[in-house]
Structure formats: structure tokens, C-alpha cells
Motif scaffolding. Structure first.
Motif, PDB file in Angstrom:
ATOM      1  N   PHE A 153       0.890  -1.185  -0.085  1.00  0.00           N
ATOM      2  CA  PHE A 153      -0.138   0.059  -0.239  1.00  0.00           C
ATOM      3  C   PHE A 153       0.871   1.262  -0.090  1.00  0.00           C
ATOM      4  O   PHE A 153       0.551   2.268   0.722  1.00  0.00           O
ATOM      5  N   GLY A 154       2.098   1.171  -0.635  1.00  0.00           N
ATOM      6  CA  GLY A 154       2.970   2.403  -0.841  1.00  0.00           C
ATOM      7  C   GLY A 154       3.601   2.695   0.110  1.00  0.00           C
ATOM      8  O   GLY A 154       4.614   3.660   0.386  1.00  0.00           O
ATOM      9  N   ARG A 155       3.647   2.002   1.431  1.00  0.00           N
ATOM     10  CA  ARG A 155       4.300   2.347   2.679  1.00  0.00           C
ATOM     11  C   ARG A 155       5.941   1.359   2.659  1.00  0.00           C
ATOM     12  O   ARG A 155       5.966   0.450   2.067  1.00  0.00           O
ATOM     13  N   PRO A 156       6.819   2.311   3.060  1.00  0.00           N
ATOM     14  CA  PRO A 156       8.110   1.660   2.702  1.00  0.00           C
ATOM     15  C   PRO A 156       8.509   0.766   3.942  1.00  0.00           C
ATOM     16  O   PRO A 156       9.432   0.733   4.419  1.00  0.00           O
ATOM     17  N   TRP A 157       7.788  -0.328   4.134  1.00  0.00           N
ATOM     18  CA  TRP A 157       7.918  -1.215   5.021  1.00  0.00           C
ATOM     19  C   TRP A 157       7.518  -2.740   4.518  1.00  0.00           C
ATOM     20  O   TRP A 157       6.572  -2.949   4.379  1.00  0.00           O
TER      21      TRP A 157
END
Ligand SMILES: Cc1cc2nc3c(=O)[nH]c(=O)nc-3n(C[C@H](O)[C@H](O)[C@H](O)COP(=O)(O)O)c2cc1C
Ligand code: SF4
Ligand code: FES
Lengths: 448, 161
Positions: A153-157
Motif C-alpha cells: 500500500f505504498g508504505r516503505p515497510w
């Protein structure tokens, strides 16, 4: 009143309801999208408010368990989803994997984020080939959309989800045995402490959750923790939400039913399960997997000093809401919430003998009381069924089971002792009959 | 006899190894993969192969093979039939199913038919208790079984290709 729900099961009757398209049509992955934008602590807090009791058998509070994971620890963190489903009588996780695999993946994404984990292993019992195939396909679909992978979902994790197959050993459902098995060792339980949150998979911080616990997490986020908890009739017992209730054995309609927590055995057996098979009378119920003490149909609830139990005092145990603490308080256990029903056609002595064959077969053999005890119990029961056991040997059953209890590395020992202790005490007359008549007095059948 | 994987399966194994922080963790998946490629059993050559491939002592790999019941130490028949015998199935007639299998196949539990087509086994609860009685044939479940249906299933295994 029965409060049937369909959070986990709404996809069950939809054609191809296991596909991502169907899951998203009914709102799927919206909870993950929201949750992955929330701070870790907020998610853990919501899960605590949900009073979500672990669905794997012990009923530990899920939010509290998650809060044990270290926060400022540079080591990798792991989420391990327990889908080793092997507890006799239990058939709920398999259904979720086959019919709603995306709920598992969405829940795993949320849980991994809440615990700072980049890697999720779903440990699935080897025999469940269809379940594994559905999970693998669902992971591939979710990966193709970027929900699983480098930037969910576009999160850098980054979060990776892998299916790991077992290889045939009931004991690998025990969480530390499961971790050893995941690491490529024999599935022998470890001494605790250290607990998995400190030293779990590969020596790193790990949380092990049952598959149903993880699959209901998107619903917790969707409704909010408190609203989820209040769906349950046992909100006051800190036992929240909805869960799958299974019923098998001597009922007209065996199966899985999703309901608010707090359903009674009477509702499960008579209303949902359609009553006892073949117009027989109810003899006994094992409420949640074979490691739970058996309940007789004519048992009454007597609990003093807890006002929450006042409505049930003096009533049949069949009318007590099924919950982790309600059953614990009466000396029982909810376990996996999948009940095995015995009509009065079933011989309780044979039922116990069948179960103890299982425990002898599955003991990992590390602890002497469990390894030897399960073998002795099985041999005495075989003699008893053959009509060759003495009263002393009958009493030895209880002694051996008591000696196992509390004296072992893992809870398998207690799980093996419970059926013996409860069956022999509650069906004393039937067991004695086998001694007195040389095994000739019973129906000698299990089939209704 | 030497054992080796095809180039394609080698690549599959590499992808499996990459899922874990160390090689030992790939041992059970590797054994599954090799067992399948080896006609459904783990021969001594497979043990050696997995040990070398993952840099583990052969004794470690051997220890897994003996611990986990689904690694076959001998070659089973072409098909494997598991009859669930645990309580929920027993309450629904598992004993009758098992007796029927023994009679029809002409073998006892653990045995393989003379033409090596079918190996008969019992299983402990296969998470299918709500649809008891049930059997597993190779990778497939057959649930809510009647004797007539069981008969048809066994016929297919025995007489069809
Ligand atoms: C002998 C034994 C077998 C177990 N088998 C399972 C199992 O098959 N699936 C499962 O989820 N938990 C099983 N458990 C419980 C796990 O150890 C662990 O408590 C659970 O996975 C935690 O998840 P939860 O907190 O979400 O319930 C077993 C425990 C014991 C002692
Ligand atoms: S209690 Fe039994 S199963 Fe558990 S570690 Fe000891 S021997 Fe193994
Ligand atoms: S008892 Fe046979 S599947 Fe559970």
C-alpha cells in the motif's frame, strides 16, 4: 438468542469467493490499507480493546501478546501463523484457508505491521494440500497488486508472506515445537522461558498466532476494537467478538457456524447442529478439541462468589455461554471451540481408548511422564476394553494421568491427561462395568 | 543410486532457500520436494543429496526423516489411502470404512497391495471432522463417505489408470 454473523464466512458460499476480486468486492483489504497508515501502538491498542482471545486453544489475549514484542530491537521480527490444525475434532482453520485465504493475508499484513515484522511464515499442516494451494494463489494475487512485497500500500515497510509446510506431527502445533520445525529441526517443544517474543524463530522476536486469530484481525480494524468486543455476549468476561463454532460427531448437521462469542452448547448442538443423531439422548460433549475435559449432558453449573455467573448458577452446563473463562471457571476448557458430541449410543470407554491411541502416537517423547505415561494409559485401556483389566489398573489410569499433569515441558502432557481424568471420573460406572463383566456389559460401539 | 533434481526443480529449491535466514530452515521443504521427485520416498541417496545441498550433517537430515511421519522411508504404492480413525470419524463409522478397505485391498493397515498400486494407512484427525467419516487419497480428501462411495474410489485406484 443465537447471533449468527458472517465476517469470516461471508465468502464461504460465494462461487470463487477465495479469489481476490471477490474478497475486494466485499470490502477486503480496506482494513490493511488503513491500518498500515496507523502507528503500531494504535493497532495494538485496538486489538487489546477487542478482547480477542487467541483461537488456537489457550485463549490468551491477542493484543496483550502483541504488546510483548520488543519495540527498539534491531533484530528481525517474525509473525508465525499457526495452521497446523491437528487437535482432534477441530476443522475451522482449514475451512478459512480454503474459502477465505485473503482474510489470512490481510490479517497477517496488519499484524506484521503492528509488531514490526517484515516476514510472515504461515505454517500449514502438510496434509492440507488444498489449503496450501489456495494460500499460495492468494499470496501471488496480493503480491501482483503490491499488497504483499516491498511497499505494501505504498508504505516503505516490506512485508513478505510465505507458506511453510509441516511434515506430519501433531506436536508441531505447540508453538515452540512449531518454531523448531520451522527452523528445520525435529518438532520438539522448547522450555519456556525464554518466550518467543524475546527468542523465537531463529532466536529473534516472534509472535505465534493461530490462523483464525489472524484472519479476524481485518474485522477488528474494520469495526474498531470496542465495537468488535461488544458483539460478544461475554464482553464483560473480556472475551470479545465473533468466532467459528464447530460441531461434529453425533449431531444431525455437523459443521461450522460463525456466531458471536457466548453461544451455548445447547444452541450449538440443538439449534445449529439440528439435535442429536438418530433421536438418541445426549450423553456428553467435548467442547473444544480432544484435550478439553469432557462434559456430561447432566452436569450443572455451580459458581459461587462471581456475580457474573449468577444467571447460570444451578443451570445445565449446556446453557452456559461458551467462553474461555466461563468454561475455565467450571473446571472445563473451551479449547478450539469445535465440539465433539457423543450420543448415548456411544460407549465412553471406547471413546477414551480411541483418543488415547492418538496421544500415545503423538507424544514427542522428550519427557518421561508423557512418553511412558501415554503408553501405559493406552495399554491399560486396551486391556480394559478386552475385559482383562482389574480395579487397581482402572485406578492406575487416574494416577498416571495425574503424574503427567504439570510435570512436562509442554502442554501436550496436560492435554493428554485431561481426557483420562475427566472420562474416568465422570463415567466411573461404565469403566467399572468393563472390569466387573469382563467387558461384556457395554454397547461396545461408538456409532449412533 | 545417485539422486539429482532437474534444473527446474533446482531453481525451485533455490527460491525456497531464499525465503529463510539460514539453510537449515529449508530442510523440510527440500525433503518434500525431493521426496516427490523420487517417487514418494526419501531414499538414503535423497538424504545425502539434501545434506550436501544445504550444508548439513546427514545425521541431521536423517533425524528429520525419522521424526516426521510423512517422510516415507520406504517406497509406498502408487497411491496412498489414509483412513482417519480419530474420534469424530470413529463416531461416524471410520471402523467400518477401514475394515472395508482392508477386505477390498486384501492388506492390513500399513500394507501395500501385491500389484503395488495402493498402500493403506490410518491417519489421525485430518481437520475434516464436520464432514466425517473421511479418507485422504494421495492429496485429495473424500468426505461424508458411504461404503458405496468408498467402493467406487477403491475401484478406480485398483483398476483404472
Ligand atoms: C500439543 C499442542 C498442540 C497445539 N496445536 C495447535 C494447533 O494445531 N494450532 C494452533 O493454532 N495452536 C495450537 N496449539 C496452541 C499453540 O501452542 C499456541 O498457543 C497458539 O498457536 C497461539 O495462538 P493464539 O494465541 O492466536 O491462540 C497447540 C498447543 C499444544 C500444547
Ligand atoms: S509433554 Fe510430551 S509432547 Fe510435550 S515435550 Fe514433553 S514428551 Fe514432548
Ligand atoms: S476426526 Fe477424522 S477428520 Fe477429524
Amino acid at each position: 438468542m443465537i447471533n449468527r454473523t458472517s465476517y469470516l464466512t461471508r465468502s464461504f458460499d460465494v462461487p470463487e469467493g477465495y479469489l481476490l476480486a471477490a474478497y475486494e468486492r466485499s470490502g477486503g483489504y480496506r482494513s490493511a490499507q488503513r491500518a498500515l497508515g496507523m502507528p503500531r501502538e494504535i493497532i495494538v491498542d485496538q486489538v487489546k480493546k477487542a478482547h480477542l482471545r487467541g483461537r488456537g486453544g489457550a485463549g490468551f489475549d491477542c493484543g496483550v501478546k502483541w504488546s510483548f514484542m520488543p519495540k527498539d530491537d534491531a533484530r528481525p521480527h517474525y509473525l508465525v501463523v499457526n495452521a497446523d490444525e491437528g487437535e482432534p475434532g477441530t476443522f475451522k482453520d482449514r475451512a478459512i484457508m480454503e474459502k477465505n485465504p485473503h482474510a489470512v493475508i490481510e490479517g497477517a499484513l496488519i499484524a506484521a505491521h503492528a509488531m514490526g515484522a517484515h516476514t510472515v511464515y504461515i505454517y500449514v499442516r502438510d496434509e492440507l494440500h488444498m489449503a496450501k494451494a489456495r494460500l499460495e494463489a492468494a499470496i501471488a494475487e496480493a503480491r501482483a497488486l503490491g499488497y504483499v512485497g516491498e511497499r505494501p500500500f505504498g508504505r516503505p515497510w516490506a512485508i513478505q508472506v510465505f507458506v511453510h509446510s509441516g511434515a506430519g506431527a501433531y506436536i508441531c502445533g505447540e508453538e515452540t515445537a512449531l518454531l523448531n520445525s520451522l527452523e528445520g529441526r525435529r518438532g520438539e517443544p522448547r522450555l519456556k522461558p525464554p518466550f518467543p517474543a524475546q527468542c523465537g524463530a531463529f532466536g529473534d522476536p516472534t509472535t505465534v498466532n493461530n490462523l483464525e486469530t489472524i484472519a479476524i484481525i481485518p474485522t477488528v480494524i474494520e469495526l474498531g476494537g470496542d465495537a468488535f468486543s461488544r458483539l460478544s455476549a461475554l464482553h464483560d468476561f473480556n472475551d470479545g467478538g465473533v468466532r467459528l463454532f464447530g460441531v461434529s460427531g453425533h449431531v444431525q448437521r455437523p459443521g461450522l457456524y460463525e456466531c458471536a462469542v457466548g453461544l451455548t452448547l445447547r444452541e450449538l448442538i440443538y439449534d445449529l447442529g439440528g439435535g442429536v443423531l438418530g433421536d438418541r439422548k445426549l450423553l456428553a460433549v467435548i467442547p473444544g478439541g480432544s484435550s478439553c475435559p469432557v462434559l456430561r449432558a447432566d452436569e450443572m453449573v455451580h459458581v459461587l462468589g462471581d456475580p457474573r455467573f449468577a444467571p447460570y448458577d444451578g443451570k445445565s452446563v449446556l446453557d452456559l455461554p461458551l467462553g474461555v473463562d466461563t468454561l475455565r471457571t467450571i473446571g472445563g476448557m473451551l479449547g478450539t471451540c469445535c465440539a465433539i458430541v457423543l450420543s448415548d449410543a456411544a460407549d465412553p470407554v471406547l471413546a477414551l481408548a480411541t483418543l488415547m491411541h492418538f496421544y500415545r502416537h503423538e507424544s514427542c517423547g522428550q519427557c518421561t511422564p508423557c512418553r511412558e505415561g501415554c503408553g501405559w494409559i493406552e495399554r491399560i485401556l486396551d486391556k480394559l476394553v478386552a475385559g482383562r483389566a482389574s480395579m487397581e489398573e482402572l485406578d492406575r489410569l487416574t494416577e498416571i494421568a495425574s503424574d503427567i499433569t504439570g510435570n512436562t515441558i509442554c502442554a501436550f502432557g496436560d492435554g493428554a491427561a485431561q481426557p483420562v481424568l475427566s472420562f474416568v471420573r465422570k463415567f466411573r460406572r461404565e469403566f467399572e462395568d468393563y472390569v466387573l463383566t469382563g467387558g461384556r456389559s457395554q454397547t461396545r460401539t461408538l456409532v449412533a | 543410486m545417485e539422486f539429482a533434481l532437474s534444473a527446474e526443480l533446482e531453481r525451485e529449491l533455490d527460491a525456497i532457500i531464499a525465503r529463510y535466514p539460514n539453510r537449515m530452515a529449508a530442510c523440510i521443504p527440500a525433503l518434500h520436494l525431493c521426496q516427490r521427485a523420487n517417487g514418494d520416498w526419501v531414499s538414503p541417496a535423497v538424504v545425502d543429496y539434501v545434506a550436501k545441498r544445504l550444508d548439513l550433517p546427514a545425521a541431521h537430515v536423517e533425524g528429520l526423516v525419522t521424526f516426521y511421519s510423512l517422510f516415507n522411508q520406504e517406497r509406498p504404492g502408487e497411491h496412498q489411502v489414509w483412513v482417519c480413525r480419530t474420534l469424530s470419524c470413529a463416531l461416524r463409522g471410520a471402523d467400518t470404512l477401514l475394515a472395508h478397505c482392508e477386505k477390498k485391498l486384501g492388506v492390513k493397515v500399513g500394507g501395500t497391495t501385491g500389484d503395488r498400486r495402493v498402500t493403506l494407512r490410518t491417519a489421525e484427525c485430518l481437520a475434516s471432522c464436520g464432514t466425517a467419516p473421511m479418507i485422504q487419497v494421495d492429496q485429495e480428501y473424500h468426505e461424508n463417505l458411504t461404503i458405496a462411495e468408498l467402493d467406487r474410489i477403491l475401484d478406480r485406484l485398483l483398476y483404472e489408470d
